[in-house]
Design an enzyme around this catalytic site. Structure first.
Site, PDB file in Angstrom:
ATOM      1  N   GLY A  14     -28.790  14.369  73.518  1.00 57.29           N
ATOM      2  CA  GLY A  14     -28.311  15.455  73.276  1.00 57.29           C
ATOM      3  C   GLY A  14     -27.016  16.133  73.375  1.00 57.29           C
ATOM      4  N   GLY A  15     -26.266  14.977  74.281  1.00 53.58           N
ATOM      5  CA  GLY A  15     -24.653  15.144  74.473  1.00 53.58           C
ATOM      6  C   GLY A  15     -24.542  16.638  75.313  1.00 53.58           C
ATOM      7  CG  HIS A  53     -33.408  51.525  55.977  1.00 55.22           C
ATOM      8  ND1 HIS A  53     -31.889  51.838  56.712  1.00 55.22           N
ATOM      9  CD2 HIS A  53     -33.914  52.795  56.313  1.00 55.22           C
ATOM     10  CE1 HIS A  53     -32.200  53.091  57.072  1.00 55.22           C
ATOM     11  NE2 HIS A  53     -33.205  53.464  57.030  1.00 55.22           N
ATOM     12  CD  GLU A 102     -25.450  10.138  75.318  1.00 54.99           C
ATOM     13  OE1 GLU A 102     -24.813  10.525  76.245  1.00 54.99           O
ATOM     14  OE2 GLU A 102     -24.869  10.558  74.022  1.00 54.99           O
ATOM     15  N   GLY A 157      -8.675  32.398  78.053  1.00 60.58           N
ATOM     16  CA  GLY A 157      -9.258  33.427  77.871  1.00 60.58           C
ATOM     17  C   GLY A 157     -10.123  33.080  76.278  1.00 60.58           C
ATOM     18  NE  ARG A 186     -15.770  19.984  74.954  1.00 59.58           N
ATOM     19  CZ  ARG A 186     -16.386  19.736  75.883  1.00 59.58           C
ATOM     20  NH1 ARG A 186     -16.456  20.911  77.129  1.00 59.58           N
ATOM     21  NH2 ARG A 186     -16.705  18.593  76.340  1.00 59.58           N
TER      22      ARG A 186
END
Length: 573
Positions: free
Chosen positions: A145-146, A546, A139, A285, A374
């Site tokens: 965790g990126g 419900h 990493e 957007g 990205r």
């Protein structure tokens, strides 16, 4: 003198005509006794064939896809005669074999090396370790965790939660519960966000120790098909591996017209909450842009949005987007679709932006967020050295086992193609790890769900009504408005809706959309229904508790059957 050893398929039991799925060595490479040289896969098991001798691979006599049985010649190894055991260390075979043995004994070599410790990467590493493989996880950042855990999914959800609670408290004035105006402390909010992230990343570190996964902090680059160079703070380190899983993720795209200025940020910069601007521009957007707009708008900023396409949230069910817009008109100053930023200049007082298109204007902003997608992080990996094929957009091409064009190298997550979603990456990581361990596994998900964690949330999966129309698919669409849901009315969410898409031929559900509070938590039921091939009867006859928002899924299925008693009568379909 040297001797040649012919390597043949040994007795493998009741297996015959088994296809070769992977060749693990190349001509000219050194091999050790019992080192796997190729992998076979039958309909019952995956088998590795080891070398019975040490030496240099002189020839490989089979190819991927060939079918082999007991006695099939697969390779020839040139070895050393016993009388030459004292040969000089400069001998290439001895040097390579000794180097490999030393690395294995020293703990540097591994069965699987994983590049990238985001959700896909750490899931692949942990699954491989659970299956008994020796794993190294590389990493480039100091914490695991990126993007997702550190500067993406998790911190954004922490901030979205705070904004949602704040706005819910403000809405309680209508039914009679009022509070004093909220006092916003950015320092405290940032500490809450950081604590949320630290708890999760700290947990990952503990799990690497529990599973004996070695973690290297550094940047990886391929040297060959079985070796990496990792640039660390202490210098370069070579890592040899049998198999590699690339989980290097993606990075935010940059808009060239925007200046290099601290007031121009991507999603990572926006999540740092440097300040609450009076006026903010979001360029793009899509989901990320509108989630950031929700956060900053909820904290008091006036937010404008510019989207190049003709509508916000491209690819999202239009009914869901329409409901979302009605609930968010108060949050935005201007929404310009079919428009783009044509110039942007940094001034002492702000970023002066010119927008042209169906709507044109010039305005100065305190903060500009660029959120236009990205791009995969493959450029610096040295993929050209290992013959890993990429498409024209830079995504690594993989098969259903997540295997690349290099047979011992796999790719998962954002770098392996869209959709760029953590939950897809996690499942792909499990598949890659299982294939590395010799299990019969493949990524064969029918659908992958999507969620916009805006306020309200929009969740959708499978075929949308718009896509069905474009493709000419024969579908039936059933809608259940939350205005007929007792729980939604009680919760102030009567604006919400649940929609199901059914194939007219098979009668099976093929898509669905939910807009309203908790939509992301409920969409999994529709995912499961699609994966299981459920039809409207299956879903309508499933008893839901419900009163809940989740029962609107069953009611939408009842609408399809024409038997819903919570709406005005309609004829059976």
């Amino acid at each position: 003198m040297t001797s040649k050893t012919k390597i043949e398929i040994p007795d493998i039991g009741d297996f015959a005509n088994v296809p070769v799925i992977e060749i693990l060595v190349r001509t000219g490479e050194a091999v050790l006794v019992d080192q796997p040289i190729l992998t076979l896969e039958s309909d019952k098991a995956t088998l590795e064939v080891p070398s019975p001798a040490a030496g240099m691979v002189d020839a490989i006599h089979v190819s991927v896809g060939d079918e082999v049985s007991k006695g099939t010649l697969i390779a020839t190894v040139v070895g050393l005669e016993t009388a030459q055991q004292d040969v000089e260390p400069s001998n290439a075979i001895q040097k390579q074999a000794a180097s490999t043995a030393a690395r294995t004994e020293g703990g540097v070599d591994c069965d699987v090396v994983v590049i990238g410790a985001g959700p896909g990467g750490y899931s692949a590493a942990f699954r491989a370790a659970d299956l008994g493989l020796k794993v190294i996880l590389i990493e480039k950042h100091q914490t695991l965790g990126g993007v997702c855990l550190n500067v993406g999914c998790i911190p954004s959800k922490a901030l979205l939660h705070l904004v949602a609670v704040k706005e819910e408290a403000e809405r309680l004035a209508v039914p009679g519960i009022s509070f004093s105006p909220p006092q916003v402390s950015l320092d405290a909010i940032v500490k809450f966000k950081q604590a949320t992230v630290a708890r999760l990343t700290g947990g990952l570190s503990q799990m690497t120790k529990m599973r004996k996964v070695e973690v290297i902090i550094g940047t990886a680059e391929f040297l060959s098909s079985d070796a990496l160079n990792v640039s660390t703070a202490e210098g370069g380190r070579a890592v040899r591996f049998r198999k590699c899983i690339i989980a290097a993720g993606s990075a935010a795209a940059h808009i060239p017209v925007l200046p290099d200025d601290p007031r121009v940020v991507n999603s990572t910069g926006a999540l740092e909450l440097p300040f609450v601007p009076k006026r903010m521009l979001v360029v793009g957007g899509g989901i990320i842009g509108l989630e950031m707009a929700t956060i900053y708008g909820g904290l008091g900023a006036t937010v404008d949005v510019v989207e190049r396409l003709e509508g916000l949230l491209p690819g999202v069910d239009r009914d869901g987007v329409d409901i979302w817009r009605k609930q968010n008109n108060h949050r935005f100053g201007e929404i310009a679709v079919g428009a783009q930023v044509t110039s942007a200049v940094a001034t002492p007082s702000g970023i002066k932006v010119t927008v042209q298109g169906t709507t044109s204007f010039e305005r100065e902003y305190d903060l500009v967020l660029q959120s236009v997608g990205r791009r995969p992080n493959g450029a610096a990996l040295g993929l050209d050295r290992v013959d890993v094929a990429c498409d024209k957009r830079g995504f690594i091409v993989v098969d259903e086992q997540m295997r690349t064009s290099a047979p011992n190298i796999f790719a998962i997550g954002d770098i392996a193609g869209e959709p760029m979603l953590a939950h897809k990456a996690i499942h792909e990581g499990h598949v890659a790890a299982e294939v590395c361990a010799g299990l019969k596994s493949a990524f064969d998900a029918t659908v992958v769900p999507n969620v916009a964690y805006t306020n309200p949330e929009i969740a959708w999966v499978g075929l949308t009504e718009e896509l069905a129309k474009q493709s000419g698919a024969a579908v039936s669409v059933s809608r259940f408005p939350w205005a007929a849901s007792g729980r939604a009315i009680a919760n102030g969410a009567a604006y919400g809706a649940t929609k199901l898409i059914f194939d007219k031929g098979t009668k099976r559900v093929v898509g669905g959309m939910i807009v309203g509070p908790g939509a992301g938590d409920m969409i999994g039921e529709i995912c499961l229904a699609i994966e299981m091939g459920a039809d409207a009867t299956d879903m309508a006859k499933t008893i839901h508790p419900h009163p809940t928002l989740g029962e609107t899924i069953g009611m939408a299925a009842e609408v399809e059957k024409g038997v819903c008693t919570d709406l005005p009568p309609a004829g059976k379909r």
